[in-house]
Design a protein around this motif. Structure first.
Motif, PDB file in Angstrom:
ATOM      1  N   VAL A  41       0.846  -1.200   0.000  1.00  0.00           N
ATOM      2  CA  VAL A  41       0.000   0.000   0.000  1.00  0.00           C
ATOM      3  C   VAL A  41       0.877   1.244   0.000  1.00  0.00           C
ATOM      4  CG1 VAL A  41      -1.567   1.373   1.435  1.00  0.00           C
ATOM      5  CG2 VAL A  41      -2.035  -1.053   1.062  1.00  0.00           C
ATOM      6  N   LYS A  42       1.869   1.253   0.884  1.00  0.00           N
ATOM      7  CA  LYS A  42       2.775   2.401   0.988  1.00  0.00           C
ATOM      8  C   LYS A  42       3.493   2.668  -0.331  1.00  0.00           C
ATOM      9  CE  LYS A  42       6.572   4.142   3.777  1.00  0.00           C
ATOM     10  NZ  LYS A  42       7.585   3.843   4.784  1.00  0.00           N
ATOM     11  N   ALA A  43       3.963   1.618  -1.006  1.00  0.00           N
ATOM     12  CA  ALA A  43       4.666   1.780  -2.288  1.00  0.00           C
ATOM     13  C   ALA A  43       3.746   2.368  -3.353  1.00  0.00           C
ATOM     14  CB  ALA A  43       5.218   0.430  -2.750  1.00  0.00           C
ATOM     15  N   ILE A  44       2.506   1.925  -3.369  1.00  0.00           N
ATOM     16  CA  ILE A  44       1.547   2.445  -4.351  1.00  0.00           C
ATOM     17  C   ILE A  44       1.267   3.918  -4.078  1.00  0.00           C
ATOM     18  CG2 ILE A  44      -0.850   2.285  -5.145  1.00  0.00           C
ATOM     19  CD1 ILE A  44      -0.544  -0.814  -4.615  1.00  0.00           C
ATOM     20  N   LEU A  45       1.046   4.263  -2.821  1.00  0.00           N
ATOM     21  CA  LEU A  45       0.810   5.668  -2.480  1.00  0.00           C
ATOM     22  C   LEU A  45       2.009   6.537  -2.837  1.00  0.00           C
ATOM     23  CD1 LEU A  45      -0.975   5.302   0.982  1.00  0.00           C
ATOM     24  CD2 LEU A  45      -2.031   5.855  -1.226  1.00  0.00           C
ATOM     25  N   GLU A  46       3.202   6.049  -2.523  1.00  0.00           N
ATOM     26  CA  GLU A  46       4.410   6.823  -2.825  1.00  0.00           C
ATOM     27  C   GLU A  46       4.596   7.032  -4.326  1.00  0.00           C
ATOM     28  OE1 GLU A  46       7.457   4.682  -0.698  1.00  0.00           O
ATOM     29  OE2 GLU A  46       7.001   5.743   1.178  1.00  0.00           O
ATOM     30  N   ALA A  47       4.118   6.080  -5.141  1.00  0.00           N
ATOM     31  CA  ALA A  47       4.207   6.226  -6.596  1.00  0.00           C
ATOM     32  C   ALA A  47       3.402   7.428  -7.082  1.00  0.00           C
ATOM     33  CB  ALA A  47       3.735   4.948  -7.289  1.00  0.00           C
ATOM     34  N   ALA A  48       2.438   7.856  -6.278  1.00  0.00           N
ATOM     35  CA  ALA A  48       1.606   9.013  -6.621  1.00  0.00           C
ATOM     36  C   ALA A  48       1.956  10.220  -5.754  1.00  0.00           C
ATOM     37  CB  ALA A  48       0.139   8.663  -6.452  1.00  0.00           C
ATOM     38  N   ASP A  49       3.074  10.152  -5.055  1.00  0.00           N
ATOM     39  CA  ASP A  49       3.526  11.228  -4.161  1.00  0.00           C
ATOM     40  C   ASP A  49       2.564  11.440  -2.997  1.00  0.00           C
ATOM     41  OD1 ASP A  49       5.450  13.089  -3.356  1.00  0.00           O
ATOM     42  OD2 ASP A  49       4.400  14.740  -4.345  1.00  0.00           O
ATOM     43  N   TYR A  50       2.003  10.354  -2.491  1.00  0.00           N
ATOM     44  CA  TYR A  50       1.179  10.346  -1.283  1.00  0.00           C
ATOM     45  C   TYR A  50       1.942   9.579  -0.212  1.00  0.00           C
ATOM     46  CZ  TYR A  50      -3.144  12.085  -3.459  1.00  0.00           C
ATOM     47  OH  TYR A  50      -4.091  12.859  -4.063  1.00  0.00           O
ATOM     48  N   ALA A  51       1.445   9.649   1.017  1.00  0.00           N
ATOM     49  CA  ALA A  51       2.071   8.946   2.131  1.00  0.00           C
ATOM     50  C   ALA A  51       0.987   8.314   2.996  1.00  0.00           C
ATOM     51  CB  ALA A  51       2.913   9.918   2.949  1.00  0.00           C
ATOM     52  N   MET A  52       1.410   7.477   3.925  1.00  0.00           N
ATOM     53  CA  MET A  52       0.458   6.782   4.787  1.00  0.00           C
ATOM     54  C   MET A  52      -0.382   7.763   5.611  1.00  0.00           C
ATOM     55  SD  MET A  52       0.739   3.621   3.975  1.00  0.00           S
ATOM     56  CE  MET A  52       0.226   2.440   5.216  1.00  0.00           C
ATOM     57  N   GLU A  53       0.158   8.935   5.941  1.00  0.00           N
ATOM     58  CA  GLU A  53      -0.630   9.884   6.716  1.00  0.00           C
ATOM     59  C   GLU A  53      -1.790  10.485   5.922  1.00  0.00           C
ATOM     60  OE1 GLU A  53       3.085  12.444   5.567  1.00  0.00           O
ATOM     61  OE2 GLU A  53       2.830  10.484   6.484  1.00  0.00           O
ATOM     62  N   HIS A  54      -1.817  10.257   4.616  1.00  0.00           N
ATOM     63  CA  HIS A  54      -2.938  10.704   3.788  1.00  0.00           C
ATOM     64  C   HIS A  54      -4.101   9.705   3.789  1.00  0.00           C
ATOM     65  CE1 HIS A  54       0.428  13.042   1.813  1.00  0.00           C
ATOM     66  NE2 HIS A  54      -0.394  13.968   2.273  1.00  0.00           N
ATOM     67  N   VAL A  55      -3.903   8.532   4.366  1.00  0.00           N
ATOM     68  CA  VAL A  55      -4.943   7.498   4.386  1.00  0.00           C
ATOM     69  C   VAL A  55      -6.040   7.901   5.365  1.00  0.00           C
ATOM     70  CG1 VAL A  55      -5.462   5.075   4.910  1.00  0.00           C
ATOM     71  CG2 VAL A  55      -3.340   5.672   3.713  1.00  0.00           C
TER      72      VAL A  55
END
Length: 127
Positions: A60-74
């Motif tokens: 999940v973290k890798a997918i979010l980071e691919a879009a310049d998002y982070a776990m704190e955005h969940v």
């Protein structure tokens, strides 16, 4: 919704889709991931539910980071468990990936997960 408003998110740092779906879709400032099994990008599962939960959230973290998002955005997660008896074990791993304020969450036991997985996690993130 038009195709121009929607963007597919994909990374080789997480397992590819095993069917006709995307790893994630971005719509405006929101990303919705597909469920991430606890297997690595090579398609291999660790043996324990705790290691599968860790790998699922790493995906999940890798997918979010691919879009310049982070776990704190969940803002919302859904956890699918093969055995609800693993709830506390998964919670312990889950707590290492999220900080307060925690995302909203649902957790459900399912009869079976793809490829014999023990846990699958999907998220909604907003930036």
């Amino acid at each position: 919704m038009t195709k121009q408003e929607r963007k597919t998110i994909a990374t080789s740092n997480a397992p590819g889709a095993i069917g006709p779906y995307s790893q994630a879709v971005q719509f405006g400032n929101m990303i919705i991931t597909s469920g991430q099994l606890g297997m690595n990008a090579a398609g291999e599962f660790p043996d324990s539910v705790s290691e599968q939960a860790k790998q699922s959230l790493t995906n999940v973290k890798a997918i979010l980071e691919a879009a310049d998002y982070a776990m704190e955005h969940v803002v919302k997660t859904t956890v699918f468990l093969k055995d609800m008896g693993d709830f506390q074990t998964v919670n312990e791993v889950y707590a290492t990936f999220f900080a307060e304020p925690y995302p909203a969450r649902s957790a459900v036991e399912v009869a079976k997960l793809p490829k014999g997985g023990l846990v699958e996690i999907e998220v909604i993130a907003v930036k």
